[in-house]
Each structure stands twice: as structure tokens, then as C-alpha cells.
Scaffold this active site. Structure first.
Site, mmCIF file in Angstrom:
data_model
loop_
_atom_site.group_PDB
_atom_site.id
_atom_site.type_symbol
_atom_site.label_atom_id
_atom_site.label_comp_id
_atom_site.label_asym_id
_atom_site.label_seq_id
_atom_site.Cartn_x
_atom_site.Cartn_y
_atom_site.Cartn_z
ATOM 1 N N LYS A 25 0.837 -1.197 0.000
ATOM 2 C CA LYS A 25 0.000 0.000 0.000
ATOM 3 C C LYS A 25 0.874 1.251 0.000
ATOM 4 O O LYS A 25 2.076 1.181 0.242
ATOM 5 C CB LYS A 25 -0.919 0.022 1.228
ATOM 6 C CG LYS A 25 -1.810 -1.202 1.359
ATOM 7 C CD LYS A 25 -2.948 -1.187 0.368
ATOM 8 C CE LYS A 25 -3.896 -2.345 0.620
ATOM 9 N NZ LYS A 25 -5.044 -2.332 -0.308
ATOM 10 N N LYS A 26 0.257 2.378 -0.251
ATOM 11 C CA LYS A 26 0.952 3.658 -0.168
ATOM 12 C C LYS A 26 -0.057 4.745 0.195
ATOM 13 O O LYS A 26 -1.254 4.615 -0.061
ATOM 14 C CB LYS A 26 1.648 4.002 -1.486
ATOM 15 C CG LYS A 26 0.711 4.175 -2.676
ATOM 16 C CD LYS A 26 1.499 4.498 -3.924
ATOM 17 C CE LYS A 26 0.585 4.588 -5.144
ATOM 18 N NZ LYS A 26 1.346 4.887 -6.374
ATOM 19 N N ILE A 64 -5.318 5.924 1.018
ATOM 20 C CA ILE A 64 -4.420 4.774 0.965
ATOM 21 C C ILE A 64 -4.856 3.910 -0.205
ATOM 22 O O ILE A 64 -6.045 3.677 -0.415
ATOM 23 C CB ILE A 64 -4.440 3.977 2.288
ATOM 24 C CG1 ILE A 64 -3.416 2.846 2.238
ATOM 25 C CG2 ILE A 64 -5.825 3.474 2.627
ATOM 26 C CD1 ILE A 64 -3.214 2.157 3.582
ATOM 27 N N CYS A 65 -3.889 3.479 -0.998
ATOM 28 C CA CYS A 65 -4.199 2.686 -2.178
ATOM 29 C C CYS A 65 -3.063 1.705 -2.419
ATOM 30 O O CYS A 65 -2.059 1.698 -1.709
ATOM 31 C CB CYS A 65 -4.405 3.585 -3.396
ATOM 32 S SG CYS A 65 -2.941 4.545 -3.848
ATOM 33 N N LYS A 66 -3.218 0.869 -3.431
ATOM 34 C CA LYS A 66 -2.195 -0.108 -3.774
ATOM 35 C C LYS A 66 -0.990 0.585 -4.408
ATOM 36 O O LYS A 66 -1.108 1.657 -4.998
ATOM 37 C CB LYS A 66 -2.758 -1.153 -4.736
ATOM 38 C CG LYS A 66 -3.864 -2.013 -4.145
ATOM 39 C CD LYS A 66 -4.346 -3.027 -5.165
ATOM 40 C CE LYS A 66 -5.449 -3.898 -4.582
ATOM 41 N NZ LYS A 66 -5.950 -4.884 -5.573
#
EC number: 3.1.3.78
Length: 257
Positions: free
Chosen positions: A94-95, A106-108
Site C-alpha cells: 500500500k501507499k 491509501i491505495c495499492k
């Protein structure tokens, strides 16, 4: 050395005028610019304040956030601006991404685009090298680059979501209500007509077999199976036609080339 009978150890300003004196040094203003010095990102190790309680600067308004009892969390909420600030590294794969409206997302790691969920923003953030607004770096103004795709208004709940397909007349699943709808009305109309046509043909074939082969069916019992198959296929096609005729339709808001 004292002059004019004034003791050199006496104050320069008498007590009678001390109440009217104001400091000449400029007041301290906390730097709120994105280029201000920030603590290391995603770490709970922050300089403690005078009372020994760990604190960290808010990544939006630079106010101090008390980390007492919150060191096990990944993000903390600022009590001044109500925005989230990360204090740990994101989960594996995640980042963190900061929207220009200051919403922390927050997403992949592999995500190329992400939509802001706030109703008053709904911004589509392109996570390419140009518009990347990561928490690892100070936030920079997003460049007005149009993303590929379109915003679709769900036919079930009325919410808007990002639809990444480059062609219309496909099925889309709304991330809000988790229901499936058709993007555009051409696909359900075309499939409804096709299933009605095939279903009626199968039923007519079944009726023809029933009327034309009764004597043959008495001698060969397997003929009844062909009747049943024809009627069953016709019924299935008509049910599918009803499904496509009743499916909700979602319409695009804007289309981007």
C-alpha cells in the site's frame, strides 16, 4: 561607569513606565508552508515535548499532535484541522496519497488513479510521475491533467464513481452500493431484443414439434425430450430477456479522451 548620579546597576527603564513597554522582537509564527521542515514520514519517533509526551507535527496545518496512547496506530487525526497524518509506514503493498483537498488516502502500490471519496471534492488523482502527491514528499499543487476514463452516476444509489473502461455498453459495479448496472442503455436493449427473439424461436420450434410429431412420439419416447429441450431453452431466453429489460442503467457524467 554611571553618569549624572545614576547607578549603573539600576534598570534602564523605571518601574513607572515599564507597563507601557512592548517587546520589540517579532512574534513567533509557525511555518505553515508545505516547504516547512517536517518530521520523518511514517515514523512514530517524534521529539517529545517538555512534559515527555511524544508529539508529531500535522502534515497539513503543522500543529502538534499528541501521540500518547496512539503509537500503535498507522495514522492519527489532528484536533485542529481534523485531517489525518501518518505516523507509520503503510501496510505492505500500500501507499499513502494526499489529495489536494488534504484528504489522506491509501491505495495499492500499483494503482495509477484514485478518486477522492469526499462529496465536496470527488477529484480524480492521476498517480503518474506528474501528479503524484505522496506523503513521502511535501505536497505540491496538482497539475490540471485530465485522466483517462469517465465519471459515472450509479443507476441504483445515485453516487458518482470512476469508470476506467474506454468503451460504453458494458456492465459496471458501483463501489458504493456494490450493485451492477449497465453503462449506457444500448447494451441491455440490444440483448433484451436478442433473447426475446431466440426465446420465441425456441418456443415456436417446441410447439411445432408438439403438433407435428405426436404419433412419432408415441412410438419413440425420446421425442418428448426434444420437446422439453425446446421449451426449456425458450423459457431461459425469455427470463434473460426480462433480466436485461429490468437492469438499471448508469449514465456517464463526463467523458475524457
Amino acid at each position: 561607569m554611571a553618569a549624572d548620579g545614576v547607578d549603573e546597576r539600576s534598570p534602564l527603564l523605571s518601574a513607572s513606565h515599564s507597563g507601557n513597554v512592548t517587546p520589540t522582537a517579532p512574534p513567533y509564527l509557525q511555518e505553515s508552508s508545505p516547504r516547512a521542515e517536517l518530521p520523518p514520514p511514517y515514523t512514530a519517533i517524534a521529539s517529545p515535548d517538555a512534559s515527555g509526551i511524544p508529539v508529531i507535527n500535522c502534515r497539513v496545518c503543522q500543529s502538534l499532535i499528541n501521540l500518547d496512547g496512539k503509537l500503535h496506530q498507522h495514522v492519527v487525526k489532528c484536533t485542529v484541522c481534523n485531517e489525518a497524518t501518518p505516523i507509520k509506514n503503510p501496510p505492505t503493498g500500500k501507499k499513502y496519497v494526499r489529495c489536494p483537498c488534504n484528504c489522506l488516502l491509501i491505495c495499492k502500490d500499483t494503482s495509477r488513479r484514485i478518486g477522492c471519496p469526499r462529496p465536496n471534492c470527488r477529484r480524480i488523482i492521476n498517480l503518474g510521475p506528474v501528479m503524484l502527491i505522496s506523503e513521502e514528499q511535501p505536497a505540491q499543487p496538482a497539475l490540471p491533467i485530465q485522466p483517462e476514463g469517465t465519471r459515472v452516476v450509479c443507476g441504483h444509489c445515485g453516487n458518482t464513481f470512476l469508470w476506467m473502461e474506454l468503451r460504453f455498453n458494458t456492465l459496471a459495479k458501483c463501489p458504493h452500493c456494490k450493485k451492477i448496472s449497465s453503462v449506457g442503455s444500448a447494451l441491455p436493449r440490444r440483448r433484451c431484443c436478442a433473447y426475446i427473439t431466440i426465446g420465441m424461436i425456441c418456443i415456436f420450434i417446441g410447439v411445432g414439434l408438439t403438433v407435428g410429431t405426436p404419433d412419432f412420439a408415441r412410438r419413440f419416447r425420446a421425442t418428448y425430450v426434444s420437446w422439453a429441450i425446446a421449451y426449456l431453452l425458450g423459457l431461459i431466453c425469455l427470463i434473460r430477456a426480462c433480466y436485461w429489460g429490468a437492469i438499471r442503467v448508469s449514465y456517464p457524467e463526463h467523458s475524457f479522451a
